[in-house]
Design a protein around this motif. Structure first.
Motif, mmCIF file in Angstrom:
data_model
loop_
_atom_site.group_PDB
_atom_site.id
_atom_site.type_symbol
_atom_site.label_atom_id
_atom_site.label_comp_id
_atom_site.label_asym_id
_atom_site.label_seq_id
_atom_site.Cartn_x
_atom_site.Cartn_y
_atom_site.Cartn_z
ATOM 1 N N SER A 1 0.808 -1.224 0.000
ATOM 2 C CA SER A 1 0.000 0.000 0.000
ATOM 3 C C SER A 1 0.844 1.278 0.000
ATOM 4 C CB SER A 1 -0.965 0.003 1.182
ATOM 5 O OG SER A 1 -0.247 -0.098 2.385
ATOM 6 N N GLU A 2 1.990 1.250 0.663
ATOM 7 C CA GLU A 2 2.806 2.468 0.724
ATOM 8 C C GLU A 2 3.480 2.772 -0.618
ATOM 9 O OE1 GLU A 2 5.427 -0.906 2.154
ATOM 10 O OE2 GLU A 2 3.384 -0.253 2.536
ATOM 11 N N THR A 3 3.469 1.809 -1.561
ATOM 12 C CA THR A 3 4.088 2.039 -2.868
ATOM 13 C C THR A 3 3.062 2.128 -3.999
ATOM 14 O OG1 THR A 3 4.382 -0.310 -3.395
ATOM 15 C CG2 THR A 3 6.138 0.767 -2.124
ATOM 16 N N ARG A 4 1.797 1.977 -3.688
ATOM 17 C CA ARG A 4 0.744 1.912 -4.703
ATOM 18 C C ARG A 4 0.686 3.160 -5.593
ATOM 19 N NH1 ARG A 4 -3.822 0.137 -1.716
ATOM 20 N NH2 ARG A 4 -2.834 -1.891 -1.815
ATOM 21 N N ASP A 5 0.955 4.337 -5.023
ATOM 22 C CA ASP A 5 0.857 5.600 -5.776
ATOM 23 C C ASP A 5 2.176 6.004 -6.426
ATOM 24 O OD1 ASP A 5 -1.825 5.812 -5.089
ATOM 25 O OD2 ASP A 5 -1.374 6.888 -3.228
ATOM 26 N N MET A 6 3.186 5.165 -6.288
ATOM 27 C CA MET A 6 4.492 5.467 -6.880
ATOM 28 C C MET A 6 4.534 5.001 -8.335
ATOM 29 S SD MET A 6 7.123 4.375 -3.918
ATOM 30 C CE MET A 6 7.326 5.320 -2.438
ATOM 31 N N PRO A 7 5.531 5.445 -9.073
ATOM 32 C CA PRO A 7 5.694 4.930 -10.442
ATOM 33 C C PRO A 7 5.868 3.404 -10.410
ATOM 34 C CG PRO A 7 7.189 6.768 -10.031
ATOM 35 C CD PRO A 7 6.539 6.440 -8.728
ATOM 36 N N GLU A 8 5.485 2.757 -11.486
ATOM 37 C CA GLU A 8 5.457 1.286 -11.531
ATOM 38 C C GLU A 8 6.795 0.645 -11.138
ATOM 39 O OE1 GLU A 8 4.287 -2.180 -14.714
ATOM 40 O OE2 GLU A 8 3.281 -0.242 -14.850
ATOM 41 N N GLU A 9 7.907 1.227 -11.570
ATOM 42 C CA GLU A 9 9.216 0.621 -11.277
ATOM 43 C C GLU A 9 9.572 0.676 -9.784
ATOM 44 O OE1 GLU A 9 9.837 4.886 -12.479
ATOM 45 O OE2 GLU A 9 8.819 3.193 -13.394
ATOM 46 N N LYS A 10 8.876 1.523 -9.023
ATOM 47 C CA LYS A 10 9.144 1.624 -7.579
ATOM 48 C C LYS A 10 8.116 0.874 -6.733
ATOM 49 C CE LYS A 10 11.810 5.809 -7.618
ATOM 50 N NZ LYS A 10 12.247 6.904 -6.796
ATOM 51 N N GLN A 11 7.081 0.361 -7.356
ATOM 52 C CA GLN A 11 6.061 -0.388 -6.612
ATOM 53 C C GLN A 11 6.625 -1.734 -6.165
ATOM 54 O OE1 GLN A 11 2.691 -0.638 -9.238
ATOM 55 N NE2 GLN A 11 2.008 1.427 -8.751
ATOM 56 N N ARG A 12 6.161 -2.197 -4.990
ATOM 57 C CA ARG A 12 6.583 -3.498 -4.453
ATOM 58 C C ARG A 12 5.415 -4.471 -4.566
ATOM 59 N NH1 ARG A 12 7.591 -1.609 0.861
ATOM 60 N NH2 ARG A 12 7.461 -3.760 1.517
ATOM 61 N N TRP A 13 5.580 -5.500 -5.407
ATOM 62 C CA TRP A 13 4.527 -6.482 -5.639
ATOM 63 C C TRP A 13 4.861 -7.800 -4.976
ATOM 64 C CZ3 TRP A 13 -0.173 -5.737 -7.722
ATOM 65 C CH2 TRP A 13 -0.397 -4.504 -8.349
ATOM 66 N N PHE A 14 3.801 -8.493 -4.532
ATOM 67 C CA PHE A 14 3.941 -9.780 -3.849
ATOM 68 C C PHE A 14 2.857 -10.732 -4.336
ATOM 69 C CE2 PHE A 14 5.279 -6.413 -1.003
ATOM 70 C CZ PHE A 14 6.472 -6.874 -0.494
ATOM 71 N N TRP A 15 3.114 -12.023 -4.210
ATOM 72 C CA TRP A 15 2.059 -13.031 -4.273
ATOM 73 C C TRP A 15 1.810 -13.428 -2.830
ATOM 74 C CZ3 TRP A 15 -1.301 -14.362 -7.841
ATOM 75 C CH2 TRP A 15 -1.040 -14.013 -9.166
ATOM 76 N N VAL A 16 0.539 -13.411 -2.424
ATOM 77 C CA VAL A 16 0.151 -13.652 -1.038
ATOM 78 C C VAL A 16 -0.691 -14.920 -0.950
ATOM 79 C CG1 VAL A 16 -1.063 -12.701 0.956
ATOM 80 C CG2 VAL A 16 0.108 -11.169 -0.620
ATOM 81 N N ALA A 17 -0.344 -15.770 0.007
ATOM 82 C CA ALA A 17 -1.161 -16.949 0.308
ATOM 83 C C ALA A 17 -1.856 -16.688 1.641
ATOM 84 C CB ALA A 17 -0.282 -18.193 0.423
ATOM 85 N N SER A 18 -3.130 -17.046 1.719
ATOM 86 C CA SER A 18 -3.847 -16.878 2.995
ATOM 87 C C SER A 18 -4.728 -18.091 3.236
ATOM 88 C CB SER A 18 -4.676 -15.596 2.985
ATOM 89 O OG SER A 18 -5.705 -15.673 2.040
ATOM 90 N N TRP A 19 -4.992 -18.350 4.531
ATOM 91 C CA TRP A 19 -5.851 -19.462 4.912
ATOM 92 C C TRP A 19 -6.413 -19.171 6.302
ATOM 93 C CZ3 TRP A 19 -0.608 -19.615 4.248
ATOM 94 C CH2 TRP A 19 0.166 -19.798 5.388
#
Length: 161
Positions: free
Chosen positions: A81-99
């Motif tokens: 969320s803290e990188t969502r409004d940044m340019p794409e190259e600075k965004q931090r993406w993850f794959w999340v597993a939940s249960w």
């Protein structure tokens, strides 16, 4: 149910199982009083539960929801969320597993796309969820999160120490 306006007195049993709602009213007048109608309602409730048991935690955890976009239940792609409004190259993406956990809370683990790559992070999330679901036991309880454990008073905890 006690409603003087409609002169309705009795017990109402409502149980939903796999999309089907079982609902029946037990009138105090028909059953010969409040205790007898309550007893009849409990018998009906117990029959429904015996014939249609609740989902196991594992069954519930594998229901595909309408908003699923990854194609895999409990696995999603997430931007910090803290990188969502940044340019794409600075965004931090993850794959999340939940249960779900037995007490109703959820466990989440995330795997960085930058660190593991798109496929690596996705596969790690899949594996984490699959391993967690193997250990999952018990019945699904949709109200578990709303029922917070009772806090013991200081006097009670000091007496047991």
């Amino acid at each position: 149910m006690d409603n003087e306006v409609s002169r309705t007195h009795g017990w109402l049993v409502t149980i939903q199982r796999r999309g089907v709602i079982y609902r029946k009213h037990f009138s105090d007048g028909v059953h010969g009083g409040k205790q007898k109608s309550f007893a009849a309602a409990k018998v009906y409730r117990d029959e429904i539960i015996a014939n249609y048991p609740p989902f196991s935690m594992r069954e519930y955890s594998n229901i595909v929801k309408k908003n699923n976009r990854s194609g895999v239940v409990g696995v999603c792609r997430y931007c910090a969320s803290e990188t969502r409004d940044m340019p794409e190259e600075k965004q931090r993406w993850f794959w999340v597993a939940s249960w779900p956990l037995p007490d109703g809370r959820r466990k989440r683990v995330k795997f960085s796309v930058k660190k593991y790559g798109e496929d690596g992070a996705f596969n790690m999330a899949l594996t984490a969820r699959k391993d967690a679901l193997k250990k999952l036991e018990g019945e699904f309880d949709p109200g578990a999160v709303r029922r917070k454990p009772r806090r013991r008073s200081k006097a009670a905890s000091q007496a047991s120490a």
